[in-house]
Design a protein around this motif. Structure first.
Motif, mmCIF file in Angstrom:
data_model
loop_
_atom_site.group_PDB
_atom_site.id
_atom_site.type_symbol
_atom_site.label_atom_id
_atom_site.label_comp_id
_atom_site.label_asym_id
_atom_site.label_seq_id
_atom_site.Cartn_x
_atom_site.Cartn_y
_atom_site.Cartn_z
ATOM 1 N N ARG A 1 39.937 9.833 -11.323
ATOM 2 C CA ARG A 1 38.517 10.056 -11.587
ATOM 3 C C ARG A 1 37.854 8.803 -12.130
ATOM 4 O O ARG A 1 36.675 8.544 -11.859
ATOM 5 C CB ARG A 1 38.321 11.218 -12.558
ATOM 6 C CG ARG A 1 36.856 11.402 -12.909
ATOM 7 C CD ARG A 1 36.527 12.741 -13.429
ATOM 8 N NE ARG A 1 35.108 12.832 -13.738
ATOM 9 C CZ ARG A 1 34.523 13.917 -14.204
ATOM 10 N NH1 ARG A 1 35.246 15.009 -14.411
ATOM 11 N NH2 ARG A 1 33.238 13.932 -14.470
ATOM 12 N N THR A 2 38.585 8.002 -12.910
ATOM 13 C CA THR A 2 37.996 6.780 -13.465
ATOM 14 C C THR A 2 37.576 5.819 -12.357
ATOM 15 O O THR A 2 36.551 5.149 -12.467
ATOM 16 C CB THR A 2 38.989 6.086 -14.402
ATOM 17 O OG1 THR A 2 40.250 5.903 -13.724
ATOM 18 C CG2 THR A 2 39.216 6.894 -15.669
ATOM 19 N N GLN A 3 38.361 5.759 -11.268
ATOM 20 C CA GLN A 3 38.012 4.888 -10.142
ATOM 21 C C GLN A 3 36.769 5.417 -9.436
ATOM 22 O O GLN A 3 35.860 4.649 -9.088
ATOM 23 C CB GLN A 3 39.176 4.793 -9.161
ATOM 24 C CG GLN A 3 38.930 3.833 -8.006
ATOM 25 C CD GLN A 3 40.146 3.675 -7.098
ATOM 26 O OE1 GLN A 3 41.161 4.354 -7.278
ATOM 27 N NE2 GLN A 3 40.054 2.797 -6.115
ATOM 28 N N TRP A 4 36.727 6.727 -9.212
ATOM 29 C CA TRP A 4 35.558 7.359 -8.605
ATOM 30 C C TRP A 4 34.313 7.109 -9.461
ATOM 31 O O TRP A 4 33.268 6.699 -8.956
ATOM 32 C CB TRP A 4 35.809 8.859 -8.457
ATOM 33 C CG TRP A 4 34.597 9.647 -8.053
ATOM 34 C CD1 TRP A 4 33.631 10.142 -8.877
ATOM 35 C CD2 TRP A 4 34.211 9.993 -6.720
ATOM 36 N NE1 TRP A 4 32.664 10.797 -8.146
ATOM 37 C CE2 TRP A 4 32.993 10.723 -6.825
ATOM 38 C CE3 TRP A 4 34.767 9.794 -5.461
ATOM 39 C CZ2 TRP A 4 32.336 11.226 -5.714
ATOM 40 C CZ3 TRP A 4 34.108 10.301 -4.359
ATOM 41 C CH2 TRP A 4 32.906 11.006 -4.480
ATOM 42 N N GLN A 5 34.432 7.343 -10.765
ATOM 43 C CA GLN A 5 33.273 7.256 -11.650
ATOM 44 C C GLN A 5 32.761 5.833 -11.763
ATOM 45 O O GLN A 5 31.538 5.615 -11.792
ATOM 46 C CB GLN A 5 33.623 7.800 -13.033
ATOM 47 C CG GLN A 5 32.401 8.010 -13.915
ATOM 48 C CD GLN A 5 31.455 9.039 -13.335
ATOM 49 O OE1 GLN A 5 31.857 10.173 -13.074
ATOM 50 N NE2 GLN A 5 30.202 8.670 -13.105
ATOM 51 N N ARG A 6 33.671 4.865 -11.825
ATOM 52 C CA ARG A 6 33.226 3.469 -11.936
ATOM 53 C C ARG A 6 32.438 3.062 -10.690
ATOM 54 O O ARG A 6 31.433 2.350 -10.787
ATOM 55 C CB ARG A 6 34.415 2.537 -12.143
ATOM 56 C CG ARG A 6 34.012 1.069 -12.343
ATOM 57 C CD ARG A 6 35.158 0.229 -12.860
ATOM 58 N NE ARG A 6 34.730 -1.145 -13.075
ATOM 59 C CZ ARG A 6 34.891 -2.140 -12.197
ATOM 60 N NH1 ARG A 6 35.489 -1.889 -11.023
ATOM 61 N NH2 ARG A 6 34.481 -3.346 -12.466
#
Length: 254
Positions: free
Chosen positions: A107-112
């Protein structure tokens, strides 16, 4: 031609330290604009961009910050206007690209991706529009991608593709919201372009395929984004708003 001149205009370019943003910033200066160049403090190329503009004989400012911080972008616009004059042209080029299988993506990759490529574009447009609307209008151009229209064969980048689709529709939405107040908003969707972003490790082995799949038989050079950017920023595009301009070598015709 006078229609394409940006003489007397003050522009802001985000992502001006590298790639398309750097070349567009210099291209706007070549067309006559004074240019504020915004990028991260870590951008090694930001001062180079400013120096290139100075060599052309136009005024420029290096503005440091992160497009995901709305207050910082607002302050950059204020600094630009204090130093160069009223803002009337903006090119939002800041963005990132990477790849991962959707089922494994953190999710951190998606959100960034969304924080920079969508929220960052919105916050930039918001700050720029607040200034331009006070002055009676102007032109904002957002760099999207043909990946917002098609799905790139062999690239696992659902987050990037959907974020660029959001940029296209955001640009249309803002164009309609601000049209009656003299502020035009458009986007440019490049195809495969020879920047560091498109020769990164995830896609390095696919460059030959990119070129083979493009009707013109090659990737774009960053120089080839200058004309579209100047056009949409100038009087030549005075009746153009809410448009996504494909600069893809014919790729989306297949």
């Amino acid at each position: 031609m006078e229609l394409f001149s940006l003489a007397g205009r003050v522009a802001l370019v985000t992502g001006a330290g590298s790639g398309i943003g750097q070349r567009v910033a210099v291209g706007l200066a070549e067309a006559g604009a004074d240019v504020g160049c915004f990028d991260l403090a870590s951008s090694a190329g930001l001062q180079e961009t400013v120096a290139c503009i100075a060599a052309i004989g136009r005024r420029s400012l290096a503005l440091v910050g992160d497009v995901t911080d709305g207050e910082t972008v607002e302050q950059a616009v204020a600094t630009l206007e204090a130093g160069l004059g009223p803002l009337s042209v903006a090119l939002n080029c800041a963005g990132i690209a990477n790849a991962a299988p959707a089922e494994e993506m953190q999710r951190t990759q998606w959100q960034r991706m969304y924080d920079i490529n969508v929220t960052g574009v919105f916050l930039s447009c918001q700050a720029e529009a607040r200034a331009m609307l006070r002055h009676g209008g102007g032109s904002i151009v957002n760099i999207a991608s043909m990946s917002g229209i098609i799905v790139n064969r062999g690239l696992l980048q659902a987050h990037y593709n959907s974020a660029k689709a959001a940029v296209i529709h955001l640009s249309k939405s803002l164009a309609m919201e601000w049209a009656e107040r003299g502020l035009r908003v458009n986007s440019i969707s490049p195809g495969y372009t020879a920047t560091a972003m498109n020769i990164r490790s995830e896609v390095a082995d696919q460059v030959k395929q990119f070129e083979a799949d493009t009707p013109l038989g090659r990737m774009a050079q960053v120089d080839e984004l200058v004309g579209p950017a100047v056009f949409l920023s100038s009087k030549a595009a005075s009746f153009v708003t809410g448009v996504d301009l494909l600069v893809d070598g014919g790729f989306c015709c297949w």
